[in-house]
Design an enzyme around this catalytic site. Structure first.
Site, short mmCIF file in Angstrom:
data_model
loop_
_atom_site.label_atom_id
_atom_site.label_comp_id
_atom_site.label_asym_id
_atom_site.label_seq_id
_atom_site.Cartn_x
_atom_site.Cartn_y
_atom_site.Cartn_z
N GLU A 1 43.10 36.51 43.70
CA GLU A 1 41.80 35.96 43.35
C GLU A 1 41.55 34.63 44.06
O GLU A 1 40.44 34.37 44.55
CB GLU A 1 41.73 35.77 41.83
CG GLU A 1 40.37 35.34 41.33
CD GLU A 1 40.34 35.23 39.82
OE1 GLU A 1 39.33 34.77 39.31
OE2 GLU A 1 41.34 35.61 39.17
N ASP B 1 46.75 46.47 30.86
CA ASP B 1 47.57 47.42 30.11
C ASP B 1 47.21 47.31 28.64
O ASP B 1 46.34 46.52 28.27
CB ASP B 1 49.07 47.15 30.33
CG ASP B 1 49.45 45.75 29.87
OD1 ASP B 1 49.68 45.58 28.66
OD2 ASP B 1 49.52 44.83 30.71
#
Length: 234
Positions: free
Chosen positions: A17, A202
């Site tokens: 990022e 997740d």
């Protein structure tokens, strides 16, 4: 929307990022403090300072305070997290309404889990305008894939269904990660508006069958798109 923010702080949790920000921000300078590199520049004509925090609450707190000392008047934090709310799926996005340290546990002394002893505030409220702007960006870019909720933070990698269930039932968390509540506390102590934006990597129970390396790249791209959209709204 008229912005009250003249210098926007951006903290990314992922190298990928930060690399995207390097590519899109017109850099005007850098400085290093406490081993953290801060990059100053402009993005869509707005003055920004961005950095990578490192993992854990201490890193996040130090990073945030130094960013505030550099003169930012709001802080945006993006990264990945484990889903706690069972309605969330991998790739969904949580925009913080509040942040709480789930590993602050003085229950033997009579305090509630997450409560910081002898402190008036333990659950830190994200800025409503920034929450609205982040939500608008998410819905425009990823319709139906975002949710507002409580971000739980702790210096623990949660990897059991039992722990996830407890965080959801006892604390009402939407997701769990390792930095957001520390950043939130520092921002609140300084009177600086903030919002935490997390992509679900997740289900925080160790059972997700996903190519994490591949998802990290995807999450970084999505996070960057949300930040760019927010900057243009602000």
């Amino acid at each position: 929307m008229t912005s009250a923010y003249s210098k926007i702080g951006i903290i990314g949790a992922m190298v990928e990022e930060i690399e995207l920000l390097h590519k899109h921000v017109e850099t005007t300078g850098t400085f290093v403090k406490a081993g953290i590199t801060y990059v100053q520049g402009t993005l869509h004509g707005r003055e920004v300072v961005f950095c990578k925090s490192g993992v854990g609450k201490v890193n996040a707190a130090v990073c945030t305070q130094l960013l505030i000392d550099a003169g930012v008047d709001c802080v945006l934090f993006t990264g990945v997290a484990g889903a706690v709310d069972p309605s969330l799926n991998i790739g969904d996005i949580v925009v913080s309404t509040t942040c709480l340290q789930h590993d602050m546990d003085c229950t033997p002394l009579g305090f509630a889990q997450g409560q910081i002893p002898f402190q008036e505030v333990s659950e830190f409220i994200a800025d409503p305008q920034l929450v609205e702007v982040a939500t608008n960006a998410c819905e425009r870019l990823f319709p139906g894939r975002s949710k507002k909720g409580k971000v739980l933070s702790g210096d623990q990698f949660i990897a059991s269904r039992e722990a996830v269930h407890k965080l959801y039932e006892d604390l009402g968390g939407a997701c769990t990660e390792m930095e957001g509540a520390a950043l939130a506390q520092v921002c609140v102590m300084n009177g600086i508006p903030f919002v935490v934006i997390r992509a679900m990597s997740d289900n925080a129970d160790g059972s997700a069958h996903v190519n994490f390396a591949e998802f990290t790249v995807e999450a970084a791209i999505h996070s960057h798109q949300i930040i760019e959209d927010m900057i243009q709204q602000l």
